[in-house]
Structure formats: structure tokens, C-alpha cells
Motif scaffolding. Structure first.
Motif, mmCIF file in Angstrom:
data_model
loop_
_atom_site.group_PDB
_atom_site.id
_atom_site.type_symbol
_atom_site.label_atom_id
_atom_site.label_comp_id
_atom_site.label_asym_id
_atom_site.label_seq_id
_atom_site.Cartn_x
_atom_site.Cartn_y
_atom_site.Cartn_z
ATOM 1 N N SER A 20 0.834 -1.206 0.000
ATOM 2 C CA SER A 20 0.000 0.000 0.000
ATOM 3 C C SER A 20 0.865 1.250 0.000
ATOM 4 C CB SER A 20 -0.913 0.007 1.229
ATOM 5 O OG SER A 20 -1.769 -1.109 1.204
ATOM 6 N N ALA A 21 1.939 1.234 0.812
ATOM 7 C CA ALA A 21 2.850 2.382 0.864
ATOM 8 C C ALA A 21 3.523 2.598 -0.472
ATOM 9 C CB ALA A 21 3.899 2.163 1.959
ATOM 10 N N CYS A 22 3.940 1.496 -1.125
ATOM 11 C CA CYS A 22 4.569 1.617 -2.445
ATOM 12 C C CYS A 22 3.599 2.206 -3.453
ATOM 13 C CB CYS A 22 5.053 0.255 -2.932
ATOM 14 S SG CYS A 22 6.483 -0.357 -2.016
ATOM 15 N N ALA A 23 2.322 1.793 -3.365
ATOM 16 C CA ALA A 23 1.326 2.314 -4.298
ATOM 17 C C ALA A 23 1.152 3.810 -4.126
ATOM 18 C CB ALA A 23 -0.008 1.586 -4.091
ATOM 19 N N LEU A 24 1.221 4.274 -2.869
ATOM 20 C CA LEU A 24 1.071 5.705 -2.609
ATOM 21 C C LEU A 24 2.271 6.499 -3.095
ATOM 22 C CD1 LEU A 24 -0.448 5.643 0.985
ATOM 23 C CD2 LEU A 24 -1.632 6.297 -1.120
ATOM 24 N N LEU A 25 3.454 5.912 -2.987
ATOM 25 C CA LEU A 25 4.675 6.643 -3.287
ATOM 26 C C LEU A 25 5.141 6.493 -4.725
ATOM 27 C CD1 LEU A 25 6.712 5.805 -0.059
ATOM 28 C CD2 LEU A 25 5.529 7.935 -0.581
ATOM 29 N N SER A 26 4.648 5.505 -5.426
ATOM 30 C CA SER A 26 5.212 5.207 -6.739
ATOM 31 C C SER A 26 4.667 6.071 -7.862
ATOM 32 C CB SER A 26 4.962 3.732 -7.085
ATOM 33 O OG SER A 26 3.566 3.486 -7.137
ATOM 34 N N SER A 27 3.522 6.743 -7.655
ATOM 35 C CA SER A 27 2.928 7.488 -8.769
ATOM 36 C C SER A 27 2.522 8.901 -8.359
ATOM 37 C CB SER A 27 1.707 6.740 -9.310
ATOM 38 O OG SER A 27 0.774 6.532 -8.261
ATOM 39 N N PRO A 28 3.488 9.757 -7.975
ATOM 40 C CA PRO A 28 3.145 11.146 -7.651
ATOM 41 C C PRO A 28 2.761 11.908 -8.917
ATOM 42 C CG PRO A 28 5.511 10.874 -7.699
ATOM 43 C CD PRO A 28 4.931 9.496 -7.867
ATOM 44 N N ASP A 29 1.971 12.952 -8.737
ATOM 45 C CA ASP A 29 1.609 13.777 -9.882
ATOM 46 C C ASP A 29 2.873 14.422 -10.456
ATOM 47 O OD1 ASP A 29 -1.047 13.203 -9.547
ATOM 48 O OD2 ASP A 29 -1.429 14.932 -8.256
ATOM 49 N N PRO A 30 3.047 14.377 -11.779
ATOM 50 C CA PRO A 30 4.245 14.993 -12.375
ATOM 51 C C PRO A 30 4.225 16.506 -12.210
ATOM 52 C CG PRO A 30 2.687 14.330 -14.078
ATOM 53 C CD PRO A 30 2.165 13.783 -12.786
ATOM 54 N N VAL A 31 5.372 17.069 -11.847
ATOM 55 C CA VAL A 31 5.496 18.514 -11.662
ATOM 56 C C VAL A 31 6.684 18.999 -12.472
ATOM 57 C CG1 VAL A 31 5.975 20.366 -10.032
ATOM 58 C CG2 VAL A 31 4.476 18.480 -9.357
ATOM 59 N N GLN A 32 6.440 19.978 -13.339
ATOM 60 C CA GLN A 32 7.501 20.583 -14.133
ATOM 61 C C GLN A 32 7.913 21.892 -13.473
ATOM 62 O OE1 GLN A 32 9.060 19.488 -17.080
ATOM 63 N NE2 GLN A 32 10.390 21.197 -16.550
ATOM 64 N N THR A 33 9.222 22.159 -13.444
ATOM 65 C CA THR A 33 9.698 23.416 -12.866
ATOM 66 C C THR A 33 10.041 24.416 -13.961
ATOM 67 O OG1 THR A 33 11.956 22.539 -12.727
ATOM 68 C CG2 THR A 33 10.563 22.335 -10.773
ATOM 69 N N TYR A 34 9.852 25.698 -13.647
ATOM 70 C CA TYR A 34 10.064 26.776 -14.610
ATOM 71 C C TYR A 34 10.790 27.931 -13.942
ATOM 72 C CZ TYR A 34 6.366 24.341 -17.224
ATOM 73 O OH TYR A 34 5.618 23.390 -17.882
ATOM 74 N N ARG A 35 11.273 28.858 -14.763
ATOM 75 C CA ARG A 35 11.849 30.096 -14.269
ATOM 76 C C ARG A 35 11.296 31.260 -15.088
ATOM 77 N NH1 ARG A 35 16.901 30.006 -13.199
ATOM 78 N NH2 ARG A 35 17.165 32.250 -13.427
ATOM 79 N N PHE A 36 11.559 32.495 -14.654
ATOM 80 C CA PHE A 36 11.082 33.680 -15.371
ATOM 81 C C PHE A 36 12.098 34.792 -15.204
ATOM 82 C CE2 PHE A 36 9.334 34.018 -11.048
ATOM 83 C CZ PHE A 36 9.728 35.300 -10.696
ATOM 84 N N GLY A 37 11.951 35.823 -16.054
ATOM 85 C CA GLY A 37 12.729 37.047 -15.881
ATOM 86 C C GLY A 37 14.106 37.058 -16.492
ATOM 87 N N ALA A 38 14.462 36.045 -17.288
ATOM 88 C CA ALA A 38 15.795 36.030 -17.898
ATOM 89 C C ALA A 38 15.929 37.178 -18.888
ATOM 90 C CB ALA A 38 16.047 34.702 -18.597
ATOM 91 N N ILE A 39 17.132 37.770 -18.957
ATOM 92 C CA ILE A 39 17.395 38.873 -19.873
ATOM 93 C C ILE A 39 17.896 38.304 -21.200
ATOM 94 C CG2 ILE A 39 18.776 40.951 -20.294
ATOM 95 C CD1 ILE A 39 16.760 41.306 -18.102
ATOM 96 N N PRO A 40 17.246 38.649 -22.328
ATOM 97 C CA PRO A 40 17.745 38.174 -23.616
ATOM 98 C C PRO A 40 19.159 38.673 -23.873
ATOM 99 C CG PRO A 40 15.550 39.150 -23.835
ATOM 100 C CD PRO A 40 16.042 39.472 -22.461
ATOM 101 N N VAL A 41 19.995 37.829 -24.465
ATOM 102 C CA VAL A 41 21.369 38.211 -24.779
ATOM 103 C C VAL A 41 21.362 39.258 -25.887
ATOM 104 C CG1 VAL A 41 23.595 37.402 -25.612
ATOM 105 C CG2 VAL A 41 22.231 35.956 -24.113
ATOM 106 N N SER A 42 22.076 40.380 -25.651
ATOM 107 C CA SER A 42 22.136 41.466 -26.628
ATOM 108 C C SER A 42 23.586 41.807 -26.904
ATOM 109 C CB SER A 42 21.405 42.705 -26.100
ATOM 110 O OG SER A 42 21.543 43.786 -26.987
ATOM 111 N N SER A 43 23.876 42.062 -28.164
ATOM 112 C CA SER A 43 25.250 42.373 -28.541
ATOM 113 C C SER A 43 25.567 43.855 -28.384
ATOM 114 C CB SER A 43 25.497 41.952 -30.001
ATOM 115 O OG SER A 43 24.574 42.593 -30.858
ATOM 116 N N SER A 44 24.541 44.690 -28.276
ATOM 117 C CA SER A 44 24.762 46.134 -28.169
ATOM 118 C C SER A 44 24.827 46.559 -26.715
ATOM 119 C CB SER A 44 23.628 46.897 -28.870
ATOM 120 O OG SER A 44 22.386 46.550 -28.315
#
Length: 205
Positions: A20-44
Motif C-alpha cells: 500500500s505504501a509503495c502504491a502511494l509513493l510510486s505514482s506522484p503527480d508529475p510537476v515541471q519546474t520553470y523560471r522567469f525574468g531572464a534577460i535576452p542576450v544582446s550584442s549592443s
């Protein structure tokens, strides 16, 4: 009854509990991680004044509901965190990194001094994030990212307020999908930071 007949049901119970414990632990909901606020690379490169105004950035304040790694969705008076998505670090940490990078890439008349630096500035920049959320007109609709921030520029060492402004950025997501919502958060954050940098340049220079 011998001791072996007692061991069998106990062993079976233990095995069942383990399964029962294995059943509870073996299939967690998938979670994707993200980030924000990166500055685009600029040559000028943006020309910077020879003696820019030194501005100390205080730790940016976030509302408790959004300072962590969860993405907040709001529909009317109801709130819920968006399932299956997390920021790779607390939103408050990602924002601090993004605003420091924005000043380094875009500021012309000021030099930002981050909280980790020991240098004392001539001005202090206080930023309070008031909202950082995905707003839905109706359940299942395509949301709009809303970020509201109050920025105050103070003269040091007196800490008298020399300029103050409230910024609000609204960025519609392209679709009601996590990837589109994250992209809208990223665009909204960049827009907000660009406005704050320009305002600080004009107010503190």
C-alpha cells in the motif's frame, strides 16, 4: 495454535502495508519546474555615465501567497495554485535575480548595489510586489498575468522618499496551458523590470 500460524498473518499484514505504501509513493503527480525574468542576450552595450548614481536595492517584498514556488491562479474571489507547475526557486528569489540583471543590462545613469554587496549607496530602491498572479475571467478561460509593484526611491542616509510610483503590468497568456502561462509571467516580469529601470534612471540620476 503454534507460533508459525501466528507469524503467517502478521507477515501477510506487513507485506500488505508495504504494498500500500509503495502504491502511494510510486505514482506522484508529475510537476515541471520553470523560471522567469531572464534577460535576452544582446550584442549592443548601453553607454553608462562615468559616475553613475549608486542605488542600494533592498530585499524585494512578496505577498506570502506567491513568495514561494507555486503559481497562483485567481478567479473572482477564489484562489488556487496551478497544478503540475512550480518555479525552480522561490518566486521572490527569481525576481531578485531578474531585477538585478535588468539593471546590469539596461541602466545608464545608475548603478544598482544588490543586497549581497557591502557598498553604501546614495539612494535606496524599495520594491514591494503587491500581486503576482494569473487571473481568470471564468473557470477554464485563458488567463491574464497581472503583476503590481510599488517602487520607492529614498535619499540616504535620511531615508526620505524622493520618488514613488505604482506599476501594473497585464500580459494575456496565449492559451490556458501551463507553458503559455509561464511564458506570460516571463514577459510580464521583463516588462515590469524595464519600466522600473527606466523610472529609476530618470528619478535618481
Amino acid at each position: 495454535m503454534n507460533r508459525f500460524s501466528l507469524i503467517r498473518p502478521i507477515a501477510a499484514t506487513v507485506a500488505l502495508m508495504a504494498l500500500s505504501a509503495c502504491a502511494l509513493l510510486s505514482s506522484p503527480d508529475p510537476v515541471q519546474t520553470y523560471r522567469f525574468g531572464a534577460i535576452p542576450v544582446s550584442s549592443s552595450a548601453i553607454p553608462v555615465l562615468a559616475r553613475p548614481t549608486q542605488v542600494t536595492l533592498r530585499r524585494v517584498e512578496f505577498p506570502e501567497a506567491v513568495e514561494g514556488d507555486k503559481l497562483l491562479g485567481v478567479t473572482g474571489t477564489e484562489t488556487a495554485y496551478i497544478a503540475g507547475a512550480r518555479w525552480v526557486s522561490p518566486a521572490s528569489d527569481l525576481y531578485m535575480e531578474s531585477i538585478e540583471n535588468a539593471f546590469a543590462a539596461q541602466a545608464r545613469r545608475v548603478r544598482l548595489i544588490g543586497p549581497r554587496e557591502l557598498t553604501r549607496g546614495e539612494r535606496s530602491l524599495d520594491i514591494d510586489i503587491r500581486s503576482f498572479e494569473a487571473r481568470y475571467d471564468a473557470p477554464g478561460a485563458t488567463p491574464t498575468i497581472v503583476i503590481t509593484a510599488r517602487a520607492r526611491l529614498l535619499v540616504l542616509p535620511e531615508r526620505t522618499v524622493s520618488a514613488e510610483r505604482v506599476f501594473t503590468v497585464e500580459q494575456p497568456a496565449a492559451a490556458n496551458r501551463v507553458s503559455s502561462i509561464v511564458e506570460a509571467f516571463d514577459l510580464a516580469t521583463r516588462d515590469l523590470n524595464t519600466q522600473i529601470v527606466a523610472w529609476t534612471d530618470a528619478s535618481a540620476g
